[in-house]
Design a protein around this motif. Sequence first.
Motif, mmCIF file in Angstrom:
data_model
loop_
_atom_site.group_PDB
_atom_site.id
_atom_site.type_symbol
_atom_site.label_atom_id
_atom_site.label_comp_id
_atom_site.label_asym_id
_atom_site.label_seq_id
_atom_site.Cartn_x
_atom_site.Cartn_y
_atom_site.Cartn_z
ATOM 1 N N GLY A 189 0.787 -1.233 0.000
ATOM 2 C CA GLY A 189 0.000 0.000 0.000
ATOM 3 C C GLY A 189 0.810 1.269 0.000
ATOM 4 O O GLY A 189 0.383 2.277 0.573
ATOM 5 N N ASN A 190 1.973 1.247 -0.622
ATOM 6 C CA ASN A 190 2.809 2.447 -0.570
ATOM 7 C C ASN A 190 2.852 3.184 -1.902
ATOM 8 O O ASN A 190 3.870 3.712 -2.299
ATOM 9 N N VAL A 191 1.744 3.202 -2.638
ATOM 10 C CA VAL A 191 1.610 4.047 -3.811
ATOM 11 C C VAL A 191 0.630 5.156 -3.455
ATOM 12 O O VAL A 191 -0.430 4.907 -2.871
ATOM 13 N N THR A 192 0.994 6.387 -3.745
ATOM 14 C CA THR A 192 0.236 7.547 -3.266
ATOM 15 C C THR A 192 -0.954 7.856 -4.164
ATOM 16 O O THR A 192 -0.811 7.962 -5.384
ATOM 17 N N GLU A 193 -2.126 8.013 -3.539
ATOM 18 C CA GLU A 193 -3.311 8.481 -4.268
ATOM 19 C C GLU A 193 -3.216 9.999 -4.396
ATOM 20 O O GLU A 193 -3.109 10.704 -3.393
ATOM 21 N N LEU A 194 -3.227 10.509 -5.613
ATOM 22 C CA LEU A 194 -3.098 11.953 -5.835
ATOM 23 C C LEU A 194 -4.404 12.598 -6.285
ATOM 24 O O LEU A 194 -4.565 13.816 -6.173
ATOM 25 N N LEU A 195 -5.326 11.806 -6.823
ATOM 26 C CA LEU A 195 -6.607 12.345 -7.275
ATOM 27 C C LEU A 195 -7.695 12.045 -6.241
ATOM 28 O O LEU A 195 -7.980 10.873 -5.972
ATOM 29 N N PRO A 196 -8.292 13.064 -5.645
ATOM 30 C CA PRO A 196 -9.398 12.820 -4.720
ATOM 31 C C PRO A 196 -10.528 12.051 -5.413
ATOM 32 O O PRO A 196 -10.845 12.323 -6.574
ATOM 33 N N LEU A 686 -7.531 20.572 -6.411
ATOM 34 C CA LEU A 686 -6.120 20.189 -6.466
ATOM 35 C C LEU A 686 -5.260 21.384 -6.072
ATOM 36 O O LEU A 686 -5.335 22.446 -6.702
ATOM 37 N N ASP A 687 -4.450 21.219 -5.032
ATOM 38 C CA ASP A 687 -3.549 22.308 -4.683
ATOM 39 C C ASP A 687 -2.268 22.210 -5.515
ATOM 40 O O ASP A 687 -2.077 21.270 -6.285
ATOM 41 N N GLU A 688 -1.381 23.187 -5.354
ATOM 42 C CA GLU A 688 -0.181 23.256 -6.190
ATOM 43 C C GLU A 688 0.720 22.045 -5.978
ATOM 44 O O GLU A 688 1.339 21.539 -6.921
ATOM 45 N N ASN A 689 0.790 21.557 -4.730
ATOM 46 C CA ASN A 689 1.625 20.384 -4.449
ATOM 47 C C ASN A 689 1.105 19.142 -5.153
ATOM 48 O O ASN A 689 1.881 18.340 -5.679
ATOM 49 N N ARG A 691 -0.680 19.106 -7.909
ATOM 50 C CA ARG A 691 -0.457 19.290 -9.347
ATOM 51 C C ARG A 691 0.984 18.925 -9.712
ATOM 52 O O ARG A 691 1.229 18.229 -10.692
ATOM 53 N N ARG A 692 1.939 19.405 -8.903
ATOM 54 C CA ARG A 692 3.340 19.087 -9.179
ATOM 55 C C ARG A 692 3.593 17.591 -9.034
ATOM 56 O O ARG A 692 4.359 17.009 -9.805
ATOM 57 N N ALA A 693 2.953 16.966 -8.035
ATOM 58 C CA ALA A 693 3.153 15.533 -7.805
ATOM 59 C C ALA A 693 2.610 14.706 -8.970
ATOM 60 O O ALA A 693 3.211 13.697 -9.370
ATOM 61 N N ILE A 694 1.479 15.116 -9.533
ATOM 62 C CA ILE A 694 0.906 14.397 -10.678
ATOM 63 C C ILE A 694 1.831 14.513 -11.886
ATOM 64 O O ILE A 694 2.114 13.525 -12.580
ATOM 65 N N ILE A 695 2.325 15.711 -12.143
ATOM 66 C CA ILE A 695 3.262 15.905 -13.260
ATOM 67 C C ILE A 695 4.520 15.080 -13.037
ATOM 68 O O ILE A 695 5.015 14.409 -13.949
ATOM 69 N N ARG A 696 5.029 15.104 -11.796
ATOM 70 C CA ARG A 696 6.276 14.399 -11.493
ATOM 71 C C ARG A 696 6.117 12.889 -11.666
ATOM 72 O O ARG A 696 7.000 12.207 -12.157
#
Length: 708
Positions: A189-196, A686-689, A691-696
């Motif tokens: 379970g160590n993959v981060t959910e970035l989209l609410p 989506l906050d700026e962090n 957004r950057r995490a999704i791009i990264r």
Amino acid sequence: MPTQESVSQANVNREVKTLADIPVTELKGVGAKLAETLARLHISTLQDLLFHLPARYQDRTRVIPLAGLRPGMDAVIEGEVRAADVVFGRRRSLAVRLQDTTGSVTLRFFHFTAAQKNRLTPGTRVRCYGEARRGSAGIELYHPETEVLGEELSPTADTLTPVYPLTEGLGQGRLRALIGQGLDWLADGNVTELLPQQLLPGKLQLPLAGALMYLHQPPASADLSLLAEGQHPAQQRLALEELLAHHLSLLELRRSASAIAAPPLSPNPALERDFNARLPFTPTGAQQRVGQEIAEDLRQTKPMMRLLQGDVGAGKTLVAAKAALQAIGAGYQAVVMAPTEILAEQHRINFCGWLEPLGITVAWLTGSMKASERRQQLAAIESGEAQLVVGTHALFQEGVSFHRLALVIIDEQHRFGVRQRLQLREKGSSEGTRRTQPHQLIMTATPIPRTLAMSAFADLDCSVIDELPPGRQPINTVAISNERRDDVVARVYGAIQEGRQAYWVCTLIEESETLQAQAAESTAEELADVLNGARVALVHGRMKPDAKDQVMKAFKAGEVDLLVATTVIEVGVDVPNASLMIIENPERLGLAQLHQLRGRVGRGSIASHCVLLYSTPLSANGRARLQALRSHSDGFAIAEEDLRLRGPGEILGTRQTGEIQHRIADLQRDAHLLPLVQKIAATDTLDENQRRAIIRRWLHNKPRFAEA
């Protein structure tokens, strides 16, 4: 499939590194050398590894009786070796006759060892996997994967078998084993959910970990056709996030680009009048309209970033020449970059014919030039004596300095890597104390529906030349089953006897470029045998650029009758005498790419033909797509039809370049997701962090993509 709750709880219960923080060297068996190989696939962390998704799947869960094999079918077969002989023909091969209770087939190996021959002795029971093809001995499997069976039957696979994009030095088995290790980490379970979850439509509200697990190990009951079409909710969940990452990066690019200065280029009316007066034809209305859009962009102080679309033969080069003329007339330099030397040379001939009579000096720069000639050209470019420069990738190398570069024209830009395009862009000129950036005009003959282009290329303004010049020859397109292959070969022979030239395009999608090249080589040898006396040449992606250019030049010069090629000829040159094209297994390509290939013929005064040599059985979707190609000659109508059918074609054919390539999303197939992508990008959720995490996550290992 892991649930959202279980994945979240695992993160709460114990502190773990995210997959993005774990290097692939943590996996068993991954040393420095393998890590370097994986890096060529942009894989450096476990997250990269698990987001390296299958290109397709194989069903190895059941054994097909030999009598049930049909050409073009991928299958697992079993049988007893009845004979194994080394056959000497144009190429030495090992022919193994395999038999079961229903029939027999031949396994053919052009590359084999003594140990391999000794394993396949009469009486041995063997299980194989490969593609059935029609050969000289009936149904044959070329270089199938083989397993010698013991007394106890080995079980078949219990999940669908993924087929991954590869790089040289890495096989499917090794990569599958590494991803299997990665999936063990994923279960933690160590993959981060970035989209609410609230931003996702109902059917896409899947845990990210569960979607990844499913796509790497689909159960035997999975709908293979749904997966093949990219329509499974797990694929769509990831495609949505990937499209969002690209869209967010392009919006960022748009914002940053608007703050960069570019030299304003005022038109030179006298020069334009001289140019127009020398043209032996009148530009089409579409060319004039697009030319005005570009001219207005060039007058601005912010860099033009314009995508110029035009069907094959629509006259994009003329529009580009007029843009270059505006830059030169304002006292600056322009550069034209093409992906191959022969295509660059074609541009040089056109631009010299148009511009040299006006007193404009055209320079030429390629990788194959002699040192003395290169020095001479570099001096002319640096001094400003050369006002227009035409060339290949050599233009962006170190040591190439421009005097006052204001316009970069890139033909078929998807054939270049992002860093190459950036390096050329950064060769702008200095205006006083500040450095300016050149305007960019990016040309493509790949038809993209306008609404889709505006969504998918948010950093670019789009212009479309939607009108063909008069005089282009129509191309008669027919679809013929591979069962009539002999008739098609006879037709090729007849065309050659009448003094015409032909293309034979091999579209076999193998697991590596090496096997794809071998398949093309086998086809070339087979056709050379049958077409007695014909001059047959071969070109494929594993050849060195110089060797490819030499073959294409020989074909253009009429020294080759039949050119057997992979899809590397999609972007090619004018060969007016080439009036016949055979595309083998066309059902495996997107409609836009097929249309691009077809555009290689019909460039002279001779009636031209394109034969779509498809494998049976043909799916309903495949049949509809080939019918669309037969019914339409307009590239944009074909692109719209491709969108409607949601075929698997790649919109810019980037698979061969390995750059700016979507891992799972397909801009045509997934166009219905773009409105949702735009909506999510515009939301404050989506906050700026984030957004950057999704791009990264999706783009961090594509160097400086967000600046491209």
